[in-house]
Write a protein that holds these residues in place. Sequence first.
Motif, PDB file in Angstrom:
ATOM      1  N   TYR A 112       0.786  -1.234   0.000  1.00 44.62           N
ATOM      2  CA  TYR A 112       0.000   0.000   0.000  1.00 44.62           C
ATOM      3  C   TYR A 112       0.820   1.287   0.000  1.00 44.62           C
ATOM      4  CZ  TYR A 112      -3.792  -3.196   0.886  1.00 44.62           C
ATOM      5  OH  TYR A 112      -4.690  -4.222   0.778  1.00 44.62           O
ATOM      6  N   VAL A 113       2.063   1.210   0.412  1.00 43.24           N
ATOM      7  CA  VAL A 113       2.886   2.420   0.447  1.00 43.24           C
ATOM      8  C   VAL A 113       3.836   2.451  -0.753  1.00 43.24           C
ATOM      9  CG1 VAL A 113       4.583   3.743   1.766  1.00 43.24           C
ATOM     10  CG2 VAL A 113       2.714   2.589   2.954  1.00 43.24           C
ATOM     11  N   LEU A 114       4.639   1.412  -0.899  1.00 37.47           N
ATOM     12  CA  LEU A 114       5.637   1.423  -1.967  1.00 37.47           C
ATOM     13  C   LEU A 114       5.016   1.368  -3.363  1.00 37.47           C
ATOM     14  CD1 LEU A 114       8.456  -0.839  -0.506  1.00 37.47           C
ATOM     15  CD2 LEU A 114       8.247   1.650  -0.472  1.00 37.47           C
ATOM     16  N   LYS A 115       3.840   0.770  -3.479  1.00 39.40           N
ATOM     17  CA  LYS A 115       3.170   0.697  -4.786  1.00 39.40           C
ATOM     18  C   LYS A 115       2.289   1.909  -5.055  1.00 39.40           C
ATOM     19  CE  LYS A 115       3.265  -4.321  -4.849  1.00 39.40           C
ATOM     20  NZ  LYS A 115       2.461  -5.549  -4.791  1.00 39.40           N
ATOM     21  N   ASN A 116       2.235   2.819  -4.104  1.00 36.25           N
ATOM     22  CA  ASN A 116       1.458   4.043  -4.270  1.00 36.25           C
ATOM     23  C   ASN A 116       2.262   5.011  -5.145  1.00 36.25           C
ATOM     24  OD1 ASN A 116       0.171   6.514  -4.009  1.00 36.25           O
ATOM     25  ND2 ASN A 116      -0.171   6.314  -1.804  1.00 36.25           N
ATOM     26  N   PRO A 117       1.715   5.415  -6.294  1.00 34.33           N
ATOM     27  CA  PRO A 117       2.484   6.288  -7.191  1.00 34.33           C
ATOM     28  C   PRO A 117       2.748   7.682  -6.620  1.00 34.33           C
ATOM     29  CG  PRO A 117       0.248   6.007  -7.995  1.00 34.33           C
ATOM     30  CD  PRO A 117       0.407   5.080  -6.830  1.00 34.33           C
ATOM     31  N   TYR A 123       3.605   8.239  -3.401  1.00 31.91           N
ATOM     32  CA  TYR A 123       4.521   8.161  -2.264  1.00 31.91           C
ATOM     33  C   TYR A 123       5.951   8.399  -2.734  1.00 31.91           C
ATOM     34  CZ  TYR A 123       7.235   6.491   1.669  1.00 31.91           C
ATOM     35  OH  TYR A 123       8.140   6.401   2.704  1.00 31.91           O
ATOM     36  N   GLU A 124       6.663   9.266  -2.019  1.00 27.97           N
ATOM     37  CA  GLU A 124       8.077   9.506  -2.281  1.00 27.97           C
ATOM     38  C   GLU A 124       8.895   8.734  -1.260  1.00 27.97           C
ATOM     39  OE1 GLU A 124       9.270  13.583  -2.854  1.00 27.97           O
ATOM     40  OE2 GLU A 124       7.231  14.122  -3.415  1.00 27.97           O
ATOM     41  N   MET A 125       9.877   7.988  -1.750  1.00 26.61           N
ATOM     42  CA  MET A 125      10.706   7.159  -0.876  1.00 26.61           C
ATOM     43  C   MET A 125      11.343   7.991   0.241  1.00 26.61           C
ATOM     44  SD  MET A 125      10.466   4.061  -1.866  1.00 26.61           S
ATOM     45  CE  MET A 125      11.805   3.306  -1.012  1.00 26.61           C
ATOM     46  N   GLU A 126      11.439   7.368   1.415  1.00 25.41           N
ATOM     47  CA  GLU A 126      12.089   7.949   2.587  1.00 25.41           C
ATOM     48  C   GLU A 126      11.309   9.103   3.224  1.00 25.41           C
ATOM     49  OE1 GLU A 126      14.952   6.351   3.698  1.00 25.41           O
ATOM     50  OE2 GLU A 126      14.568   5.053   1.995  1.00 25.41           O
ATOM     51  N   MET A 127      10.133   9.381   2.718  1.00 24.55           N
ATOM     52  CA  MET A 127       9.313  10.472   3.253  1.00 24.55           C
ATOM     53  C   MET A 127       8.256   9.906   4.202  1.00 24.55           C
ATOM     54  SD  MET A 127      10.739  13.067   2.027  1.00 24.55           S
ATOM     55  CE  MET A 127       9.632  14.342   2.536  1.00 24.55           C
ATOM     56  N   PRO A 128       7.678  10.732   5.082  1.00 25.55           N
ATOM     57  CA  PRO A 128       6.625  10.252   5.984  1.00 25.55           C
ATOM     58  C   PRO A 128       5.482   9.588   5.210  1.00 25.55           C
ATOM     59  CG  PRO A 128       7.343  12.425   6.638  1.00 25.55           C
ATOM     60  CD  PRO A 128       8.013  12.141   5.327  1.00 25.55           C
ATOM     61  N   ILE A 129       4.927   8.556   5.809  1.00 25.81           N
ATOM     62  CA  ILE A 129       3.869   7.774   5.165  1.00 25.81           C
ATOM     63  C   ILE A 129       2.523   8.434   5.424  1.00 25.81           C
ATOM     64  CG2 ILE A 129       2.688   5.551   5.146  1.00 25.81           C
ATOM     65  CD1 ILE A 129       5.393   4.323   6.023  1.00 25.81           C
ATOM     66  N   ARG A 130       1.849   8.797   4.349  1.00 28.01           N
ATOM     67  CA  ARG A 130       0.499   9.350   4.399  1.00 28.01           C
ATOM     68  C   ARG A 130      -0.329   8.594   3.366  1.00 28.01           C
ATOM     69  NH1 ARG A 130       2.341  11.218   8.402  1.00 28.01           N
ATOM     70  NH2 ARG A 130       3.037  13.325   8.752  1.00 28.01           N
ATOM     71  N   CYS A 131      -0.801   7.418   3.728  1.00 27.02           N
ATOM     72  CA  CYS A 131      -1.527   6.565   2.797  1.00 27.02           C
ATOM     73  C   CYS A 131      -2.728   5.966   3.518  1.00 27.02           C
ATOM     74  CB  CYS A 131      -0.606   5.473   2.266  1.00 27.02           C
ATOM     75  SG  CYS A 131      -1.397   4.357   1.136  1.00 27.02           S
ATOM     76  N   GLU A 132      -3.918   6.332   3.081  1.00 30.66           N
ATOM     77  CA  GLU A 132      -5.146   5.923   3.758  1.00 30.66           C
ATOM     78  C   GLU A 132      -5.344   4.410   3.719  1.00 30.66           C
ATOM     79  OE1 GLU A 132      -9.936   6.861   3.621  1.00 30.66           O
ATOM     80  OE2 GLU A 132      -8.571   8.060   2.414  1.00 30.66           O
ATOM     81  N   LEU A 133      -5.062   3.770   2.586  1.00 36.57           N
ATOM     82  CA  LEU A 133      -5.230   2.318   2.492  1.00 36.57           C
ATOM     83  C   LEU A 133      -4.286   1.582   3.446  1.00 36.57           C
ATOM     84  CD1 LEU A 133      -5.756   1.666  -1.324  1.00 36.57           C
ATOM     85  CD2 LEU A 133      -7.404   1.354   0.524  1.00 36.57           C
ATOM     86  N   PHE A 134      -3.076   2.093   3.599  1.00 38.13           N
ATOM     87  CA  PHE A 134      -2.143   1.506   4.552  1.00 38.13           C
ATOM     88  C   PHE A 134      -2.692   1.635   5.967  1.00 38.13           C
ATOM     89  CE2 PHE A 134       1.574   2.073   7.420  1.00 38.13           C
ATOM     90  CZ  PHE A 134       2.090   0.787   7.329  1.00 38.13           C
ATOM     91  N   ASP A 135      -3.202   2.807   6.317  1.00 39.30           N
ATOM     92  CA  ASP A 135      -3.756   3.031   7.655  1.00 39.30           C
ATOM     93  C   ASP A 135      -4.926   2.093   7.947  1.00 39.30           C
ATOM     94  OD1 ASP A 135      -1.924   5.054   8.102  1.00 39.30           O
ATOM     95  OD2 ASP A 135      -3.317   6.660   7.532  1.00 39.30           O
ATOM     96  N   ILE A 136      -5.814   1.926   6.977  1.00 36.95           N
ATOM     97  CA  ILE A 136      -7.000   1.074   7.159  1.00 36.95           C
ATOM     98  C   ILE A 136      -6.577  -0.380   7.355  1.00 36.95           C
ATOM     99  CG2 ILE A 136      -9.019   0.125   5.964  1.00 36.95           C
ATOM    100  CD1 ILE A 136      -9.305   2.957   4.659  1.00 36.95           C
ATOM    101  N   ASN A 137      -5.719  -0.874   6.480  1.00 33.04           N
ATOM    102  CA  ASN A 137      -5.292  -2.272   6.564  1.00 33.04           C
ATOM    103  C   ASN A 137      -4.411  -2.529   7.783  1.00 33.04           C
ATOM    104  OD1 ASN A 137      -6.214  -3.939   4.077  1.00 33.04           O
ATOM    105  ND2 ASN A 137      -5.711  -1.910   3.300  1.00 33.04           N
TER     106      ASN A 137
END
Length: 141
Positions: free
Chosen positions: A105-110, A112-126
């Motif tokens: 959910y994070v690395l496959k998110n287009p 998301y920038e590597m090494e940056m804080p994670i802000r991904c709703e699908l990651f949070d839900i799962n």
Amino acid sequence: MAAIYSLYIINKSGGLIFYKDYGLQGRMDTNDTLRLASLWHSMHAISQQLSPVSGCTGIELLEADTFDLHCFQSLTGTKFFVVSEPGTQHMDNLLKHIYELYTDYVLKNPFYEMEMPIRCELFDINLAQAIQKDRVAYLGR
């Protein structure tokens, strides 16, 4: 009472890119979480160098009187660690599952920038679902 107090994800440079608090008591402020992540990154790196065992990958478990700290390091150097109740079992499986969620959910998110804080709703839900499943399994043990 929850088995897991908090979850941290640290990038390969030692920067805190994700933090989630699951405990009901003793919440830390932002500066304390950053300090803890930085300290853990440094201790982990030093333990790899000082270990008498060749090929050591660092500290995987730190046991204290009031908590256990379980750590999983990916091949890219990203560290996932949870602070849990003392004696909590099977955290290595949970950490590997969290890593799978991270890759899915994070690395496959287009966006998301590597090494940056994670802000991904699908990651949070799962992630919330995985932690809830672990709590239910822990209570059933």
